[in-house]
Scaffold this active site. Structure first.
Site, PDB file in Angstrom:
ATOM      1  N   THR A  45       0.957  -1.290   0.231  1.00 34.76           N
ATOM      2  CA  THR A  45      -0.126   0.022  -0.057  1.00 34.76           C
ATOM      3  C   THR A  45       0.887   1.309  -0.068  1.00 34.76           C
ATOM      4  O   THR A  45       0.327   2.195  -0.681  1.00 34.76           O
ATOM      5  CB  THR A  45      -0.924   0.007   1.124  1.00 34.76           C
ATOM      6  OG1 THR A  45      -1.572  -1.101   0.933  1.00 34.76           O
ATOM      7  CG2 THR A  45      -1.816   1.126   1.372  1.00 34.76           C
ATOM      8  N   ASP A  89       2.106  -7.429  -3.761  1.00 37.77           N
ATOM      9  CA  ASP A  89       1.233  -7.174  -2.714  1.00 37.77           C
ATOM     10  C   ASP A  89       1.896  -8.342  -1.666  1.00 37.77           C
ATOM     11  O   ASP A  89       2.251  -9.549  -1.957  1.00 37.77           O
ATOM     12  CB  ASP A  89      -0.202  -7.638  -2.859  1.00 37.77           C
ATOM     13  CG  ASP A  89      -0.880  -7.357  -1.803  1.00 37.77           C
ATOM     14  OD1 ASP A  89      -1.902  -6.538  -1.756  1.00 37.77           O
ATOM     15  OD2 ASP A  89      -0.754  -8.265  -0.692  1.00 37.77           O
ATOM     16  N   SER A  90       1.912  -7.831  -0.431  1.00 35.89           N
ATOM     17  CA  SER A  90       2.857  -8.677   0.533  1.00 35.89           C
ATOM     18  C   SER A  90       2.083 -10.050   0.835  1.00 35.89           C
ATOM     19  O   SER A  90       2.791 -11.051   1.374  1.00 35.89           O
ATOM     20  CB  SER A  90       3.163  -7.995   1.761  1.00 35.89           C
ATOM     21  OG  SER A  90       2.133  -8.091   2.848  1.00 35.89           O
ATOM     22  N   ASP A 122       0.618  -6.452   5.400  1.00 32.62           N
ATOM     23  CA  ASP A 122      -0.219  -7.957   5.573  1.00 32.62           C
ATOM     24  C   ASP A 122       0.884  -9.167   6.227  1.00 32.62           C
ATOM     25  O   ASP A 122       0.467  -9.647   6.966  1.00 32.62           O
ATOM     26  CB  ASP A 122      -0.863  -8.402   4.432  1.00 32.62           C
ATOM     27  CG  ASP A 122      -1.993  -7.453   4.326  1.00 32.62           C
ATOM     28  OD1 ASP A 122      -2.473  -6.680   5.166  1.00 32.62           O
ATOM     29  OD2 ASP A 122      -2.845  -7.513   3.116  1.00 32.62           O
ATOM     30  N   GLN A 309      -1.758 -19.641  21.446  1.00 30.32           N
ATOM     31  CA  GLN A 309      -2.425 -18.823  20.639  1.00 30.32           C
ATOM     32  C   GLN A 309      -3.016 -17.625  21.343  1.00 30.32           C
ATOM     33  O   GLN A 309      -3.641 -16.814  20.590  1.00 30.32           O
ATOM     34  CB  GLN A 309      -3.493 -19.638  19.970  1.00 30.32           C
ATOM     35  CG  GLN A 309      -4.395 -20.494  20.889  1.00 30.32           C
ATOM     36  CD  GLN A 309      -5.370 -21.333  20.171  1.00 30.32           C
ATOM     37  OE1 GLN A 309      -6.574 -20.822  20.071  1.00 30.32           O
ATOM     38  NE2 GLN A 309      -5.082 -22.621  19.698  1.00 30.32           N
ATOM     39  N   CYS A 310      -2.493 -17.487  22.621  1.00 37.08           N
ATOM     40  CA  CYS A 310      -2.940 -15.975  23.193  1.00 37.08           C
ATOM     41  C   CYS A 310      -2.092 -14.832  22.619  1.00 37.08           C
ATOM     42  O   CYS A 310      -0.860 -15.022  22.506  1.00 37.08           O
ATOM     43  CB  CYS A 310      -2.619 -16.136  24.463  1.00 37.08           C
ATOM     44  SG  CYS A 310      -3.733 -17.228  25.431  1.00 37.08           S
TER      45      CYS A 310
HETATM   46  N1  ASP Z   1      -2.351  -5.885   0.904  1.00 40.67           N
HETATM   47  C1  ASP Z   1      -1.237  -4.715   1.035  1.00 40.67           C
HETATM   48  C2  ASP Z   1       0.201  -5.517   1.603  1.00 40.67           C
HETATM   49  O1  ASP Z   1       0.224  -6.199   2.301  1.00 40.67           O
HETATM   50  C3  ASP Z   1      -1.774  -4.097   2.411  1.00 40.67           C
HETATM   51  C4  ASP Z   1      -0.621  -3.332   3.033  1.00 40.67           C
HETATM   52  O2  ASP Z   1       0.406  -2.894   2.408  1.00 40.67           O
HETATM   53  O3  ASP Z   1      -0.852  -2.585   3.963  1.00 40.67           O
HETATM   54  O4  ASP Z   1       0.758  -5.657   0.465  1.00 40.67           O
END
Ligand code: ASP
Length: 376
Positions: A45, A89-90, A122, A309-310
């Site tokens: 993003t 995109d990650s 992400d 998982q906490c």
């Molecule tokens: N979907 C995007 C990513 O992880 C979200 C972000 O960058 O915040 O590449």
């Protein structure tokens, strides 16, 4: 209570004529007067802006970043931008991507005094954890950041995140970089890269470090928790690792878990290890059928690592309850207070290095890069 042991004023200062013209690349020591910082853009993003015509978010040309952020010129360092192509995109991050990032940092290691990686949020915590294991004995910082809103929109959080990440990458103390580890900067906090996870999809405070203090906090002043930083490494001992083995898995327990699906997963061909996300301080069902499936996997030399998982804090203490002790008794390895992100990437790194199983079991309980509390 964590003490702030050092405060610095803001990183920003007016450019001096002297510093503007200093571009030397010092191969053997650190550039103290004017550090060279390499910013690697990988996607996400942060690198987007709104197309004025169709209003859609699209990646912008990073070489034009100074139009978005003219205040970059006020930072007391030389900044070079490079993109790691293709931009992703990650959600498409994977071990191959991490190794390409490592190659890039290794190739430029002597040419720069600090590195900033711009990354989607992400999976940023997986990448920062993976890099922490792959980059050993860093004597310079690698700071990962991103943003919840694109740099090209008015209310973006990207501006503050990039400026602070670069500021931290360039910070110095006693003739050396202030930081020598993989960190993640977001909003007002600098975190250890292998101690965090993304816990909010909407807030600008998107990351949380449940079991380790912030390395630094940014307010009107920048204050480091110096005693929380990794000890200084010996210059010249940096090693980049180039292998990861993704034959690892993750099982999150839940009441009523289907044992057949769990068993099928543990029979995945080539599987080396599984992170078992358990309840509370490392507890799990006690039914003989459940324990038998785990026992058989351990007998087939599959390493099972117990992670709680906490998400808010605390770690694994298998001796506390009978429901945890059963797991310890059959040979499940405690993951202490590691995050799932750190545990998975640590396993990929250790199996990538090809260590014998017993060594891996020992290393899992040891803090290699500050990722866990030993003897938790
Ligand atoms: N979907 C995007 C990513 O992880 C979200 C972000 O960058 O915040 O590449």
């Amino acid at each position: 209570m964590v003490q702030n042991s050092r405060s610095t004023p803001l990183f920003l200062s007016p450019p001096s004529e002297k510093s503007v013209f200093l571009h030397s690349r010092n191969k053997s020591a650190y550039n103290m007067e004017r550090p060279n910082i390499l910013v690697i853009y990988t996607g996400g993003t942060i690198g987007m802006m709104m197309d004025p015509e169709d209003k859609a978010l699209k990646p912008f040309e990073f070489k034009n970043i100074r139009q978005q952020l003219p205040m970059l010129d006020l930072l007391e360092c030389d900044i070079t931008f490079q993109s790691l192509l293709p931009l992703i995109d990650s959600s498409d991050t994977n071990p191959q991507f991490w190794l390409r990032l490592v190659d890039m940092i290794e190739a430029e290691y002597q040419n720069y005094d600090g590195f900033v990686v711009l990354h989607g949020t992400d999976t940023m915590a997986y990448t920062s954890s993976a890099l922490s294991f792959l980059l050993e004995n860093l004597d310079k910082p690698v700071i990962i950041t991103g943003s919840q809103l694109p740099l090209g929109v008015l209310r973006t959080d990207g501006r503050r995140n990039i400026l602070n990440a670069i500021g931290f990458a360039a910070d110095r103390k006693d003739g050396r970089p202030m930081l020598n580890e993989v960190c993640l900067f977001f909003q007002t906090a600098l975190f250890r890269g292998n101690r965090i996870y993304k816990d909010d999809a909407a807030s600008f405070n998107a990351f949380h470090s449940p079991n380790y203090p912030h390395l630094a906090n940014v307010g009107t002043e920048i204050s480091y928790n110096e005693h929380c930083l990794l000890p200084k490494s010996v210059p010249g001992t940096f090693i980049a690792h180039h292998k990861m083995d993704n034959n690892v898995g993750l099982i999150k327990l839940f009441p009523g878990i289907n044992l057949a699906s769990m068993e099928a997963m543990l029979h995945t061909e080539g599987l080396h290890a599984v992170v078992l996300e358990t309840f509370g301080v490392g507890n799990a069902p006690t039914s003989p059928d459940f324990l038998k499936i785990l026992q058989e996997a351990i007998d087939r030399d599959i390493i099972l690592v117990n992670i709680s998982q906490c998400k808010g804090g605390g770690g694994v203490e298998m001796q506390r309850y009978a429901t945890g002790k059963h797991l310890a008794d059959i040979g499940v390895t405690s993951g202490s207070d590691m995050t799932t992100e750190a545990a998975l990437t640590k396993l990929m790194y250790l199996f990538g290095e090809g260590y014998p199983l017993n060594t891996i079991r020992k290393l899992l309980k040891m803090s290699l890069r500050g990722e866990l509390t030993e003897n938790y």
